[in-house]
Design a protein around this motif. Structure first.
Motif, PDB file in Angstrom:
ATOM      1  N   SER A 161       5.031   7.062  -7.984  1.00  0.00           N
ATOM      2  CA  SER A 161       4.617   5.659  -7.994  1.00  0.00           C
ATOM      3  C   SER A 161       5.724   4.813  -7.387  1.00  0.00           C
ATOM      4  O   SER A 161       6.698   5.337  -6.834  1.00  0.00           O
ATOM      5  N   ARG A 202      -2.586   3.768  -2.871  1.00  0.00           N
ATOM      6  CA  ARG A 202      -2.801   2.826  -3.971  1.00  0.00           C
ATOM      7  C   ARG A 202      -2.059   1.523  -3.677  1.00  0.00           C
ATOM      8  O   ARG A 202      -0.962   1.540  -3.119  1.00  0.00           O
ATOM      9  N   ASP A 214       0.878  -1.173   0.000  1.00  0.00           N
ATOM     10  CA  ASP A 214       0.000   0.000   0.000  1.00  0.00           C
ATOM     11  C   ASP A 214       0.910   1.216   0.000  1.00  0.00           C
ATOM     12  O   ASP A 214       1.566   1.507   1.005  1.00  0.00           O
ATOM     13  N   GLN A 226      -2.826  10.411  -2.461  1.00  0.00           N
ATOM     14  CA  GLN A 226      -3.558   9.183  -2.786  1.00  0.00           C
ATOM     15  C   GLN A 226      -2.870   7.952  -2.204  1.00  0.00           C
ATOM     16  O   GLN A 226      -1.650   7.880  -2.087  1.00  0.00           O
ATOM     17  N   ASN A 276       0.285   7.228  -8.113  1.00  0.00           N
ATOM     18  CA  ASN A 276      -0.425   7.899  -7.024  1.00  0.00           C
ATOM     19  C   ASN A 276      -0.436   9.398  -7.261  1.00  0.00           C
ATOM     20  O   ASN A 276       0.627  10.008  -7.400  1.00  0.00           O
ATOM     21  N   SER A 335      -0.872   3.833 -13.807  1.00  0.00           N
ATOM     22  CA  SER A 335      -0.549   3.189 -12.532  1.00  0.00           C
ATOM     23  C   SER A 335       0.372   4.101 -11.741  1.00  0.00           C
ATOM     24  O   SER A 335       1.595   4.044 -11.883  1.00  0.00           O
TER      25      SER A 335
END
Length: 353
Positions: free
Chosen positions: A107, A135, A97, A133, A129, A127
């Motif tokens: 990312s 993810r 996470d 955020q 963040n 793909s």
């Protein structure tokens, strides 16, 4: 130029907090790696996974550190450059996470493992963040297997992870800012080290620092030490470790006396590359202070040089070691700008001192 303040001498009386802070900055795991595979002092020299095919779950926090640096950490406020060493057993799955506590898109992208497009960590596959955020990224591994009568490779190896979204589709800004770390996939029966160090040649830096500001790494005589070397940036490098050598294969060790694998103490380390190995600290050479550096000469002249302090077996300081450390810390390296590096041609001279 103002004189630099005197640096503290290394003693066994250093506080645990100071030791942990210095170790984190140097890229060492203290004392347990993220995914549950222990490398603390009490870890056995050989290990077998308790069960195969398990899923391990961790939370990684991306944060701004200051001074233009960004890093990954395993809890809020603990981000470092490089990030934590992540380890799993071959055949296991790691669920991450990623929490983006920055104001930049970013990312986490792995090398050497399996993942689907949603866990690619690249803007190409949407793909990543956004700021603030959270993810999930899922990385899978597998053991060697047979296909069409041939053996296919497994996932075990010394890999790495990094940002792939900050500042553009390839994460160039994130890599330059320190968003990277080591990823180790173990195979059943692999030896476990007593200590680990991540060494990242990034641009003209080691772990985004230049000598003499690269933290000293340490071990006691006779300890098993693991190095994970990673390359990033735009330049060709070679990694050299003084007084120690390893086999140029997956583990860095020979399978027997007749193993023909080349034994080396210097290896190319180019952008996106990674390798690792284990050595016994001071084996055959004794305690002392040993260099590790890029062997491209004007790179080492420019500050791509760190030192490894090998203490006596009881943890005491070897004779003459403090004086060597003092010389390292008092030495000046001239950092070159990228445009200067592009103009540097083989055979020209470079005044780096």
């Amino acid at each position: 130029m103002a004189e630099k303040p005197a640096r503290p001498r290394l003693t066994r009386a250093m506080s645990r907090r100071s030791m942990l802070a210095g170790a984190a900055a140097a890229g060492v795991t203290v004392p347990v790696v993220a995914a549950g595979l222990g490398t603390a002092a009490a870890a056995p020299e050989t290990a077998r996974p308790a069960r195969a095919g398990v899923t391990r779950r961790i939370t990684v926090y991306a944060e701004e550190i200051g001074g233009g640096l960004f890093g990954y950490g395993l809890s809020p406020g603990t981000a470092t450059v490089p990030g934590p060493i992540l380890e799993i057993w071959e055949g296991d799955t790691l669920e991450i996470d990623l929490v983006n506590n920055t104001d930049r898109r970013l990312s986490i992208h792995p090398h050497g493992v399996d993942y689907d497009v949603d866990s690619d960590g690249s803007p190409l596959n949407a793909s990543f963040n956004e700021p603030g955020q959270r993810r999930k990224y899922i990385w899978k591994t597998r053991a060697p297997y047979q296909k069409d009568g041939r053996w296919m490779p497994g996932s075990a190896g010394y890999w790495h992870y990094h940002d792939h979204a900050m500042g553009g589709d390839h994460g160039t800004d994130g890599l330059r800012a320190g968003l990277y770390g080591a990823l180790v996939v173990r195979r059943e029966g692999d030896l476990l080290p007593k200590r680990q160090y991540t060494v990242v040649f990034n641009g003209m830096t080691i772990n985004n620092r230049v000598a003499p500001d690269i933290p000293v790494i340490e071990a006691n005589l006779g300890e098993r030490v693991e190095f994970i070397a990673i390359g990033h940036g735009d330049f060709f490098h070679t990694f050299h470790l003084h007084a120690h050598r390893w086999a140029d294969n997956r583990t860095g060790m020979l399978s027997g006396p007749d193993d023909p694998t080349q034994v080396i103490d210097n290896r190319d380390l180019n952008p996106g590359d990674s390798f690792g190995f284990q050595v016994i600290a001071g084996e055959g050479v004794g305690p002392g202070v040993w260099m590790y550096h890029c062997h491209v000469q004007f790179h080492s002249d420019g500050g791509m040089a760190g030192v490894w302090l090998i203490r006596n077996a009881d943890g005491s300081m070897p004779e003459g070691a403090q004086e060597t450390l003092d010389r390292y810390h008092q030495h000046h390296h001239a950092m070159q700008e990228p445009q200067q590096l592009e103009q540097q041609q083989p055979g020209t001279t470079h005044e780096g001192h």
